[in-house]
Design an enzyme around this catalytic site. Structure first.
Site, mmCIF file in Angstrom:
data_model
loop_
_atom_site.group_PDB
_atom_site.id
_atom_site.type_symbol
_atom_site.label_atom_id
_atom_site.label_comp_id
_atom_site.label_asym_id
_atom_site.label_seq_id
_atom_site.Cartn_x
_atom_site.Cartn_y
_atom_site.Cartn_z
ATOM 1 N N GLY A 41 -1.055 4.605 -0.054
ATOM 2 C CA GLY A 41 -1.944 5.743 0.177
ATOM 3 C C GLY A 41 -1.779 6.402 1.534
ATOM 4 N N GLU A 42 -1.357 5.632 2.516
ATOM 5 C CA GLU A 42 -1.158 6.205 3.845
ATOM 6 C C GLU A 42 0.306 6.542 4.095
ATOM 7 O OE1 GLU A 42 -5.012 4.450 6.104
ATOM 8 O OE2 GLU A 42 -3.182 3.336 6.400
ATOM 9 N N GLY A 75 0.831 -1.194 0.000
ATOM 10 C CA GLY A 75 0.000 0.000 0.000
ATOM 11 C C GLY A 75 0.864 1.242 0.000
HETATM 12 MO MO1 MOS Z 1 -8.055 4.264 6.623
HETATM 13 S S1 MOS Z 1 -7.962 5.522 8.236
HETATM 14 O O1 MOS Z 1 -8.101 2.751 7.411
HETATM 15 O O2 MOS Z 1 -9.393 4.713 5.726
#
Ligand code: MOS
Length: 725
Positions: free
Chosen positions: A691-692, A689
């Site tokens: 995005g975070e 991932g």
């Molecule tokens: Mo994320 S805060 O798990 O959408």
């Protein structure tokens, strides 16, 4: 498909479509207004009525009386729903506070009534006629006041200790002992929470804006006390979620209750000023960090304790997560403390845990590097670990933090930085450069999908996965195109419908890797079905240019569907590999700021993120994710704060006029570099991932740049100009 050994070479590795920078396939619908968001399904329900939520005007206490007659008699009003006429309600698994309050009030702006009328304006006007008499109870609203009263960790998140932190810390050559704070933050998704519900007999269909279709369905069914089969959730387009739409919220429940009561479709939207107090937010933290090194600057002791608050039954902000894994050090301690606060519910917001945790930890590392007299990039590299420091047998699947930092330093011109703060002047601006490490775990969840092949050679993907603006439609289409050997234009993707197979959903940055892996699994089955139909050995056959090919033989795959569409369904499930290896994503964040010498105003001048986040499935959409996250990190560093009224217990600036987020003019230059990081441990997609990750560390890099520019060390976010003067 069970994924329990490292992925070998597979059709995705061709990278004819996957890993190419394709435009979003849903872009044209979104930019022409033909993609329908939750509040826009007009044709599905031309006779919809409108609900307007009345939120509690107290934070804690009881409703003594609620007078709804005047509202009921107002023009256009159909009914007023309250806890006393809504029927018996259950409670979903994911909600802390009750979504329809009364007589007990658990937080400010908790919904206490829904006025339903022919038009939105009539509902809103009548809502002001609902008279609620409250009996206010004293509540706890200040985290700093509550902090000394919390001694023990919550039962399910015990402290973690390795070695002897206290002894090692007292023996350390260089030590840092500092406390940092992060404020409550609001997701501020562009699209507000909105839902439309329609009942047919005992079945309800809800068009809503939700990241996790299956959680929403199951919690709505539990709350309504009906079977999940009788609930259909549709959320094909979402105008941002950021964690604020992970769960069933009041708009969806109240729309369903109202539609049942008035026997026609009902739409409910939470107006912007209702969202910060009615829904969830990222809880504020107080973080105490102690780190000690030996004379050479190697960390020997590291401790991180974090306090946050929540409603009774709520969970802590897990801000110490990254400190367990980011740096080496034999003696370690992390602990979470949870105060009971009567503020609105705290819950996940983009990179819960790591985002606020790194805002503190990565300032601490900057401070310690300075104390040790070591360059902050080199200090981080010196203290890198390739194993879980608490369990040295356990390796990271891949870990390129050092490469992220080295590449970033090179690309950003780090060697030209003046390490002495407050030395670089550019006109009225003091200029500084800062760095921080980024870290976010790579989470894995089961994800299922269905794929169809029709007689025109078109492939259709169906899964209840959502696209919250991230690019899910596009990467799922790319995956199916690669697997079936067809061009991207031959793939249609249908998402966000609970009648489709259950995906991992959009959360925790797990969506891209897991949902594409689910489509991969379904496509493996579809390939087998095509091969069987056309007399090929599926293990020998290749799929390319719309054909199945084996040796000198080939056939159009469309022929396999000549007598009717072929369909296949499967899921990806993650086995022991996920336990054997630590899976995480890494970044190096570099920022240059200018600070106005007279006013203290901070302007970010340049930002760079170097990310190692597995195989990048689409460099264009991934870059968009990262620059969006960097922008969010800028907001967290310099602007964002829900101001708490600690007398009455609510967030004062509960709209976009008072809750500041960055705009384009705040972000002059952003660069993103993705390192090659194909990871066979993560899934058949070899992706992770991103995005975070893009948010994790940015805030501290800005704080460190501000320090380098000014010599003022701000440990309390946001870094507003008053803190620099
Ligand atoms: Mo994320 S805060 O798990 O959408």
């Amino acid at each position: 498909m069970k994924f329990d050994k490292p992925a070998g070479e597979n059709p995705i590795d061709q990278l004819k479509v996957v890993s190419q920078p394709h435009d979003r396939i849903d872009g044209p619908q979104k930019t022409t207004g033909t993609a329908h968001y939750a509040y826009e399904w007009h044709e599905q329900a031309p006779n919809a009525a409108y609900g307007y939520v009345v939120g509690s005007a107290i934070a804690k206490g009881r409703i003594a009386a609620i007078e709804t007659d005047a509202a009921k008699n107002a023009p256009g009003v159909l009914t007023v729903i309250t806890a006393s006429n809504a029927g018996a309600l259950g409670k979903g698994d994911k909600n802390t506070a009750t979504l329809l309050g009364g007589p007990t009030i658990e937080h400010y702006h908790q919904a206490v009534a829904l006025v339903v009328a022919e038009t939105f304006e009539q509902a809103r006007a009548a809502a002001s006629l609902v008279q609620v008499t409250y009996r206010r109870d004293p509540g706890a609203y200040s985290l700093s006041d509550a902090k000394p009263t919390v001694k023990a960790p919550p039962e399910d998140t015990p402290d973690k200790n390795t070695g002897d932190f206290e002894a090692a810390f007292s023996a350390a050559a260089v030590t840092l002992d500092a406390t940092y704070t992060t404020p409550d933050q609001s997701h501020m998704a562009m699209e507000p929470h909105a839902s439309m519900a329609v009942w047919e007999g005992d079945k309800v269909t809800v068009w809503t804006s939700n990241q996790m279709i299956d959680w929403c369905r199951s919690d709505l069914a539990k709350t309504l006390k009906i079977a999940p089969e009788n609930v259909r959730i549709l959320s094909p387009y979402i105008g941002g979620g950021f964690g604020g739409k992970l769960f069933l919220r009041s708009d969806a429940l109240l729309a369903a209750l109202a539609a049942r009561a008035v026997k026609r479709p009902v739409k409910v939207m939470l107006p912007r000023p209702a969202i910060p107090n009615n829904t969830t937010h990222r809880p504020a933290t107080i973080q105490h960090i102690r780190i000690g090194t030996d004379a050479a600057g190697k960390i020997t002791a590291i401790a991180h304790d974090s306090w946050s608050g929540n409603l009774p039954g709520g969970t802590p902000e897990t801000a110490v997560q990254q400190t367990e894994l980011l740096y080496a050090g034999a003696n370690r301690h992390t602990g979470l403390r949870l105060a009971t606060l009567d503020l609105p519910e705290g819950n996940a917001m983009r990179a819960p845990g790591e985002a606020p945790g790194l805002m503190a930890l990565e300032i601490a590392i900057d401070e310690l590097a300075e104390k040790a007299g070591i360059d902050p990039v080199e200090f981080r590299i010196l203290n890198d670990t390739q194993v879980d420091p608490a369990n040295p047998e356990r390796f990271f699947s891949r870990r390129q933090l050092v490469e992220c930092l080295r590449t970033g330093a090179e690309q950003f011109g780090w060697k030209d930085r003046n390490p002495t703060p407050g030395q670089v002047q550019d006109g009225r601006w003091r200029v500084g450069i800062g760095v921080a490490a980024g870290f976010r775990n790579n989470l894995l969840e089961k994800s299922a999908a269905r794929v169809h092949l029709d007689a025109d050679g078109k492939v259709t993907v169906e899964t209840d996965m959502t696209d919250i603006g991230t690019g899910s439609y596009t990467i799922l289409a790319q995956t199916a195109a690669e697997m079936m050997g067809v061009p991207l234009e031959k793939v249609a993707v249908h998402l966000g419908d609970s009648s489709f197979p259950v995906s991992a959903g959009s959360g925790g940055q797990w969506g891209a890797n897991t949902s594409t892996a689910g489509v991969y699994a379904a496509c493996i089955k579809l390939r087998e079905a095509v091969a069987a139909k056309l007399g090929f050995d599926p293990n020998q056959a290749q799929f390319s240019d719309g054909k199945i090919i084996s040796g000198s033989r080939s056939a159009n795959i469309a022929e396999a569907a000549a007598s009717g569409p072929l369909s296949a369904e499967d899921s990806i499930e993650f086995g022991d590999l996920a336990k054997q290896y630590q899976q995480s994503t890494f970044a190096g964040h570099f920022v240059e700021v200018g600070v106005d010498s007279a006013t203290g105003e901070v302007r970010v001048r340049r930002m760079l993120a170097v990310c190692a986040a597995g195989r990048i499935l689409n460099p264009k959409t991934a870059r968009s994710q990262v620059i969006g996250a960097m922008t969010m990190g800028l907001g967290a560093a310099l602007m964002e704060e829900l101001a708490v009224d600690t007398r009455l217990g609510y967030f004062v600036n509960h709209d976009m006029a008072g809750y500041e987020v960055p705009v384009h003019a705040d972000v002059p230059e952003q660069k993103v570099i993705f390192l090659e990081d194909t990871d066979p441990i993560s899934s058949p997609m070899k992706a992770k991932g991103v995005g975070e990750l893009g948010l994790c560390g940015v805030g501290a890099a800005i704080a460190n740049a501000v320090y380098n520019a000014t010599g003022v060390r701000v440990r309390d976010y946001p870094i507003t100009l008053d803190k620099l003067l």
